[in-house]
Structures are given as C-alpha cells and as structure tokens.
Scaffold this active site. Structure first.
Site, PDB file in Angstrom:
ATOM      1  N   GLU A 167       0.811  -1.223   0.000  1.00  0.00           N
ATOM      2  CA  GLU A 167       0.000   0.000   0.000  1.00  0.00           C
ATOM      3  C   GLU A 167       0.840   1.268   0.000  1.00  0.00           C
ATOM      4  OE1 GLU A 167      -2.840  -0.217   3.211  1.00  0.00           O
ATOM      5  OE2 GLU A 167      -3.862  -1.937   2.338  1.00  0.00           O
ATOM      6  N   GLU A 366      -4.950  -8.937   0.833  1.00  0.00           N
ATOM      7  CA  GLU A 366      -5.573  -8.582   2.122  1.00  0.00           C
ATOM      8  C   GLU A 366      -7.056  -8.357   1.889  1.00  0.00           C
ATOM      9  OE1 GLU A 366      -4.075  -5.279   4.491  1.00  0.00           O
ATOM     10  OE2 GLU A 366      -2.012  -5.776   3.979  1.00  0.00           O
TER      11      GLU A 366
HETATM   12  C1  BG6 Z   1      -4.105  -2.429   5.528  1.00  0.00           C
HETATM   13  C2  BG6 Z   1      -2.678  -2.516   5.968  1.00  0.00           C
HETATM   14  O1  BG6 Z   1      -4.338  -1.117   5.156  1.00  0.00           O
HETATM   15  O2  BG6 Z   1      -5.121  -2.654   6.417  1.00  0.00           O
HETATM   16  C3  BG6 Z   1      -2.475  -3.094   7.348  1.00  0.00           C
HETATM   17  O3  BG6 Z   1      -1.841  -3.155   5.039  1.00  0.00           O
HETATM   18  C4  BG6 Z   1      -3.595  -2.672   8.272  1.00  0.00           C
HETATM   19  O4  BG6 Z   1      -1.217  -2.715   7.804  1.00  0.00           O
HETATM   20  C5  BG6 Z   1      -4.899  -3.193   7.709  1.00  0.00           C
HETATM   21  O5  BG6 Z   1      -3.401  -3.072   9.579  1.00  0.00           O
HETATM   22  C6  BG6 Z   1      -6.126  -2.861   8.541  1.00  0.00           C
HETATM   23  O6  BG6 Z   1      -6.252  -1.498   8.727  1.00  0.00           O
HETATM   24  P1  BG6 Z   1      -6.188  -0.825  10.175  1.00  0.00           P
HETATM   25  O7  BG6 Z   1      -5.957   0.606   9.902  1.00  0.00           O
HETATM   26  O8  BG6 Z   1      -7.497  -1.083  10.808  1.00  0.00           O
HETATM   27  O9  BG6 Z   1      -5.049  -1.471  10.880  1.00  0.00           O
END
Ligand code: BG6
Length: 465
Positions: A167, A366
């Site tokens: 990202e 993800e």
């Molecule tokens: C993604 C990232 O944006 O989402 C992670 O690659 C992140 O690092 C995950 O933890 C979930 O988002 P957040 O902000 O709730 O941790």
C-alpha cells in the site's frame, strides 16, 4: 446448495507485517523505526497508549505461530522484513540477529508446508532515514534498493514471492495529506514527491531482483479502492470518480503494471506546477521494470461525487479539490472501523485488472474485518465465535469465484490477518485475526471459529453454501 470450488493450488493464507507483529526483545539489535520514535514523541496518539514494542511477540513466538498457521489451513503466508531490524540505521551494517531470526522464521514456514511471501516495506521507515526526510529524500530510494538487494541475497534462495511495497499510497495519504501517520503534514507537493520516490524505488527493486535471476517473482501490493460515482449517468460525477481513481489507485497501479503514470494525473501535476524532482532515465527505469505479480488489498470502495463543497485553500491544493466524498445512504458498514463493506468491489477490481491490465497474475493479498470487543463472543470453551468474519470472507470469496469463472488470473486469497495484531494508531482496538491474542495473558493465542472454518475451506479448496 452451491459449491464454490477454487482452482487447483489456489493459495489460502493470510497477511501480516513485521512492525505489526514482531515486537521488541532485549538485545535483538533492532534499530528505531518511524513508529518507535513517533510513539515516544506522542504516545497519546495510539489507542490506549499501546506502542509498537508491544506487538504480538512473533519475534519470540514464531514457532508456535507457524503451527497455528498450519492448524488454520495456511498454505501461504505473507509478512514483511522490518528494514530497521535488518539494517538498524537504514544503511550500512546488517544486524546478524535479524538475519538469524528471518532465516529461521522462513525455514520453519517452509518446513510446515507454508510458502512464505515477503514484503519489503510496510510503512516502516528506519528513523535515521526519516530524520533526513524519509521518502522525500532521493537518498532513501538508494538506501531502499540496497536493503532490497540485501534481502534478495540473504533469503532469495528460499523466498520465491517478493513484494516491493505494501500500500505505497498510505504513506502518501497518511503522512503528507490527511495526517494519520508521522510526519502528519498536509502538503501535496511533498505527497507527490514521496509517491514518485516510492514508485521509482519499486521499479528499481524489480530491476535488481530480475537481474539476480533468482527464479521467483516480484510484485507490489496495492490497496485498490474502486471509485464509484454517485450517479453513473452524471458526467460530472463520473469525471470526479475517474480523478479520484487516478490519484489513489492508478498512481501506483499504472507505473507498476504498465510502466507509466496515468496521463490524467500527469496533466494535473503539471497544471499545479508540482512535477516531482526526477533524474534522467528514471522514467525509463519505471517503463522497463514492471512487476510479475500484483497483490490486491481490498477493504472498502470509494464513493465519489462532483465537487460541491467549497475548495479549502488553507493548505494549498489537495486531491479533494477535484471531487467530494459521497456519503451513500443505506451503505453497509463495519461500524468499528468505519469502513463500508461492499463485497462486489473485489469482483470489480479483478475484472478491471483482467480487462485493462493484461490480466496480470494477481491475488487477494488482504481482505478482512476489524472488530472491537470480540471478547463478548467468547463461548464456554474460551473460543471467539466470529460468525460475522466467516460471513464476511464467504461474501467476498463468492465474488472472487465469479471473477475466476470469467477468466481472472487470481491465484489466491489472503485474509488480514493471521493473529490479532497491532493496527498502527488503532493499536489493538479492532481485532482482525483468525487467531485471538490475549495481551493480558502474555499474548496467549486461541484459534477463533473463523480459523477453524478457514481450515475446512483450504482443505477442500472451497466451500458449500
Ligand atoms: C491495511 C494494511 O491497510 O489494512 C495493514 O496493510 C492494516 O497494515 C490493515 O493493519 C487494517 O487497517 P487498520 O488501519 O485497521 O489497521
């Protein structure tokens, strides 16, 4: 009943990152990262003041964790090498304890039949480099390429899937536009320079990797948030959505896959007189060193309408001068994270990649759901019954399956995340894992219902519905 069967050897697994999981141990030789230092400067910015040293202790518990990965059906797993652990000052000496740790971590995974995927940068700039401007400074690009080369040399004989960045738009948005990561600036000129350096660093790492002929693949992981116009039949809404898409998706997707920046974006950047500093041949490097594989992170869509609110000039130009966010009535929400849930978005992304990006090999790197207060779902056996997470994954997998039927080259699905981990300034507020981590009990791990369910999906390469 419908059976959703996935292609043979489809990757089932999850994703995490070094800074969110490893934690600190006395004498580990790790250098400070941006997160370590920011936490020291402003602990109140982190939920319950839990900082990065208190992450899930993977540094010491990885053997146990890999067994749990196996138990939850992982065939693959992605994490990242912390730059500040491997090269504590960002450049120069390599930390032998980090080499031993990553070697063992990788070897254990392979032994357990889990293929390790490695990412090189997950928002975690070594502090010495951040002090000199981080991604704003061209020197960071050179330092990053050295770091990448060191990783390929040390671990490239066993790791066959590499990713240059996770990202990369996030350090741009969070650090230089919307103030949710250090250095919390609002400065579009800086944001553009940072983005440019990240994109260039990625192409340079791809170049080095290919030159080393290590018999693996290298790619980038992007959070592609499809931009939907409020009204498809309103040209102003459609145009605004296209600009948002250029800023937040195509800014990295196009150079990574096609070797060039989107013309819409170049036009805007020129108009604003914000063309980043470049060196001769940079654009040739970007053109000639595109990725082998694309990781797609998908959480939420972006809903856009034509600009209706007044342009805010306080901080100079902003991407938001070109569009407004559309708060769509009736949208389905994850109330804990405040993100819309729109399952079809995953299909739309895969279709876009198939139709407009040469159907490059890709995978869902993800996807997931952060939920606060999961303790309330603990049953009498001490297991979190997270049926909502199972539904969330199923709802997305159905759309992945549909995209596959239509010819998408999607090779796998990784959940965010394996074990509950440290979510930056949200720390441990929202939990995402297949496996619960109890911080009050020295990080005790317990597989959630979703983890058991995921095992069945992986074992049967699909699910019935
Ligand atoms: C993604 C990232 O944006 O989402 C992670 O690659 C992140 O690092 C995950 O933890 C979930 O988002 P957040 O902000 O709730 O941790």
């Amino acid at each position: 009943m419908t059976t959703y069967k996935f292609p043979e050897n489809f990757w089932w697994g999850s994703a995490a990152s070094g800074p969110q999981t490893e934690g600190r141990a006395a004498g580990d030789g790790k250098g400070e990262s941006l997160w370590d230092e920011w936490y020291k400067l402003a602990p109140e910015k982190f939920f319950n003041e839990v900082g990065p040293e208190k992450t899930s202790q993977v540094y010491t518990k990885y053997k146990e964790d890999i067994q749990l990965m196996k138990e939850t059906g992982h065939t693959t797993f992605r994490t990242s090498i912390q730059w500040s652990r491997l090269i504590p000052n960002g450049t120069g000496e390599v930390n032998p304890k980090a080499v031993a740790f990553y070697n063992d971590y990788i070897n254990e995974m392979i032994e357990a039949g889990i293929e390790p995927f490695m990412n090189l940068y997950h928002f975690d700039m070594p502090w010495t480099l951040q002090e000199q401007g981080g991604w704003l400074n061209r020197k960071t690009v050179d330092a990053y390429v050295e770091f990448a080369k060191t990783c390929f040399e040390l671990f490239g004989d066993r790791v066959k899937k590499w990713f240059t960045h996770n990202e990369p738009i996030v350090p741009v948005e969070a650090g230089y536009l919307y103030q949710f990561h250090y250095p919390e600036e609002i400065n579009l000129k800086h944001a553009i320079q940072v983005a440019y350096h990240e994109a260039l660093s990625s192409a340079l790492a791809v170049k080095v990797y290919h030159e080393m002929e290590l018999d693996g693949q290298i790619g980038i992981i992007l959070n592609l948030t499809p931009s939907y116009p409020r009204d498809e039949s309103n040209p102003e809404d459609v145009k605004a959505a296209a600009i948002a898409d250029a800023f937040f998706n195509r800014s990295f997707l196009d150079p990574a896959v096609k070797g060039e920046f989107p013309s819409e974006l170049i036009e805007i950047v020129k108009e604003l007189d914000m063309v980043p500093e470049m060196q001769e041949d940079d654009l040739v490097v970007i053109k000639e060193n595109t990725i082998d594989i694309l990781g797609i992170n998908y959480y939420q869509p972006r809903r856009i309408k034509a600009k209706e609110s007044a342009v805010d000039h306080t901080h100079g130009p902003m991407p938001d001068d070109y569009f407004d966010v559309y708060d769509m009535p009736g949208k389905k929400m994850n109330p804990y994270r405040g993100w819309e849930i729109y399952e079809k978005g995953i299909y739309d992304i895969l279709t876009n990649v198939r139709e407009n990006y040469g159907n490059i090999p890709c995978y869902i790197s993800e996807n997931g759901m952060g939920v606060e207060g999961e303790e309330k779902y603990i049953n009498e056996l001490g297991v979190i019954e997270d049926d909502y997470r199972i539904e969330f994954v199923k709802d997305h997998l159905r759309y992945v399956h549909r995209a596959l039927e239509e010819g998408s080259n999607c090779l796998g699905y990784h959940m965010w995340t394996c074990m509950d981990n440290w979510s930056w300034t949200n720390a441990y507020k929202n939990r995402y894992g297949f496996i619960a981590v109890d911080l009050a009990e020295d990080g005790k791990r317990t597989i959630k219902k979703s983890g058991r369910w995921f095992r069945t999906v992986s074992d049967s390469n699909g699910f019935d519905d």
